[in-house]
Write an enzyme that holds these catalytic residues in place. Structure first.
Site, PDB file in Angstrom:
ATOM      1  N   ASP A   1       0.808  -1.218   0.000  1.00  0.00           N
ATOM      2  CA  ASP A   1       0.000   0.000   0.000  1.00  0.00           C
ATOM      3  C   ASP A   1       0.846   1.274   0.000  1.00  0.00           C
ATOM      4  OD1 ASP A   1      -2.050  -1.853   0.302  1.00  0.00           O
ATOM      5  OD2 ASP A   1      -2.190  -1.575   2.457  1.00  0.00           O
TER       6      ASP A   1
ATOM      7  N   GLU B   1     -10.394   0.644  -4.262  1.00  0.00           N
ATOM      8  CA  GLU B   1      -9.620   0.925  -3.054  1.00  0.00           C
ATOM      9  C   GLU B   1      -8.497   1.917  -3.343  1.00  0.00           C
ATOM     10  OE1 GLU B   1      -9.430  -3.057  -0.517  1.00  0.00           O
ATOM     11  OE2 GLU B   1      -8.910  -3.408  -2.607  1.00  0.00           O
TER      12      GLU B   1
END
Length: 520
Positions: free
Chosen positions: A23, A198
């Site tokens: 991420d 996302e």
């Protein structure tokens, strides 16, 4: 050519952060000492949380600190394996750094989305300001006039299909750092039926506001998509080329898969780059977890083109060239002390300082013995595994009577392997995919009375490992080949990667270690 041989060929400067660095989010800051890029990653149940790296060229990175770096700042005691700190975003408003993140599974009143600030990316960072809203993966866009927009994603309130998500946008108050109550839903997927939009990020360029997001879930079908509008509130039009980057079309035998969750940054020379996550697997076992990779980006007809001319992640992105200014960190940052003389050591659900003390001997550190790896907060001090073919090791220096001290490879409380010395034996404790609820403790070697000092190691080769015991007063002994294929998301679920580290088990007491390291 076999799948394993194909995977073994992948190499070069990508990933730029090997091992469990998922991420990624990046920003650029221009200062008196030149241009620096700052990058943060998720850490889930590990502390200190959210490492901050800095780079001149986007390829070579050095860790300078952590956002969640002290006890009491964030409570992870109640989070589950692969819960905790998800998907941070880092930005700079010209004066200070801002970071937003999601805490999954925290205590009541201290979970959900939050924001922290710092004058220096190395810290200290503030205590969190919590945002009273649903969803995950918050981000911030800072406009040229200083106004800010908060955005994130959540499961759709009125879904048309299963796992449909929606991206929301709100103004962010510059003083309170709390988003306004007025909300606009701007995105629900590049295609009908798309799941899990996302990691959304908004950017301005050439009169457009761009929305960058990941879709398809953070595994094989992961992909990067782009949309644009004239306002942060939309309406957004998807890029006709979506997804702009994915490896799902290359098949599961590709050496790199699960490509997604990207962030964009413009360099001072006008070039554009993306950081994203991907995994390198061995027999489809992603031991290392999701890593950070670099992708060049160009623009055509006001749309970004990822990896132009290739359409997939490059093995050797060159990064920025002909740089000016210091090549490395200032001395006050580069010499910042770390726990045991190595960078980026972590503990599970608590800070290393809560179980780690220094000793009188140079290069030696002491762990306070406690729970084993099946428990929520083991006495385990770890680093990230960074290679699929490597050796990790640690030197046992001393231990209290009744304490088991050793070396472990951990994925979760139900997926690990450890080799420990205690009570006159060297033992191997392991879990298995067939019996995930517990572990098997097997005596391996019997030691002479008074023995117990030496080096413990694991020689890792893909989904197999061999335990090694090298006593100070004898010859090295190697175990049989051990299966570690369950130490990954593909076979155990979750979002992390394998860590290796020192383990000290027992009701009180301590164990002294040295030379926790990974190498050939």
């Amino acid at each position: 050519m076999t799948e394993i041989q194909t995977i073994a060929m992948w190499g070069g400067t990508n990933p730029i952060l090997p091992g469990f660095y998922p991420d990624p989010s990046v920003c650029r800051v221009d200062g008196d000492d030149g241009t620096w890029f700052y990058l943060v990653n998720s850490t889930f149940e590990y502390l200190p949380g959210l490492p901050v790296h800095r780079s001149r060229d986007l390829v070579n990175w050095e860790v300078i600190g952590h956002v969640i770096d002290r006890p009491g700042q964030i409570d992870l005691s109640t989070v589950k394996d692969s819960g905790g700190l998800f998907a941070p975003t880092i930005r700079h408003d010209g004066t200070r750094f801002l970071l937003v993140c999601t805490l999954v599974g925290g205590t009541e009143g201290a979970s959900g989305n939050f924001i922290v600030t710092a004058d220096s990316a190395a810290g200290p960072w503030s205590d969190p300001i919590w945002w009273d809203m649903d969803g995950i993966d918050p981000s911030i866009m800072i406009d040229p006039d200083g106004s800010m927009w908060a955005h994130g994603t959540r499961l759709a309130l009125f879904p048309e299909w299963d796992q449909q998500t929606e991206v929301w946008v709100r103004r962010l108050d510059n003083e309170t750092l709390v988003p306004d109550t007025d909300e606009t839903i701007v995105w629900s997927g590049a295609l009908r039926g798309a799941i899990w939009s996302e990691g959304p990020h908004l950017f301005r360029r050439n009169g457009f506001v761009y929305l960058l997001a990941a879709e398809g879930g953070t595994s094989f079908h992961h992909a990067i998509v782009v949309a644009r509008a004239e306002s942060p509130l939309g309406p957004f039009t998807g890029n006709p080329a979506n997804p702009v980057l994915t490896h799902r079309n290359l098949g599961r035998a590709s050496p790199v898969t699960n490509v997604g969750h990207a962030d964009l940054v413009e360099a001072r020379d006008g070039s554009w780059w993306a950081v994203c996550l991907a995994t390198r697997a061995w027999d489809r076992c992603d031991l290392l977890g999701r890593e950070t990779l670099l992708v060049p980006v160009t623009w055509e007809y006001d749309w970004p083109v990822f990896a132009p001319g290739e359409g997939q992640l490059p093995q050797n992105p060159q990064g920025l060239q002909n740089l000016t200014g210091p090549e490395h960190l200032p001395a006050d940052v580069a010499n910042k002390p770390t726990a045991i003389g190595v960078e980026d050591v972590m503990a599970v659900r608590r800070h290393p300082s809560e179980i780690l003390t220094e000793t009188q001997s140079s290069g030696t550190f002491r762990l306070q013995a406690g729970d084993g790896l099946t428990e929520a907060s083991p006495a385990f001090l770890a680093r990230r595994l960074t290679s699929l073919s490597t050796r990790v090791q640690i030197r046992l220096v001393n231990a209290s009577e009744g304490v088991g001290s050793g070396l472990a490879l951990r994925y979760s409380a139900t997926a690990f392997i450890a080799v420990t010395v205690g009570s006159g034996t060297v033992s191997i404790e392991t879990t298995s995919a067939d019996a995930p609820a517990g572990s098997t403790h097997t005596p391996w070697l019997t030691l002479p009375q008074g023995a117990g000092k030496g080096v413990l190691g694991f020689e890792v080769h893909g989904t197999s490992a061999v335990a090694v015991w090298e006593p100070d007063d004898g010859e090295a002994v190697r175990s049989e080949v051990l299966d570690i294929s369950h130490l990954c998301a593909e076979n155990n679920g979750g979002f992390v990667g394998v860590t290796y580290g020192a383990l000290a088990t027992g009701d009180g007491g301590f164990a002294d270690f040295a030379d926790l390291q990974e190498g050939p």
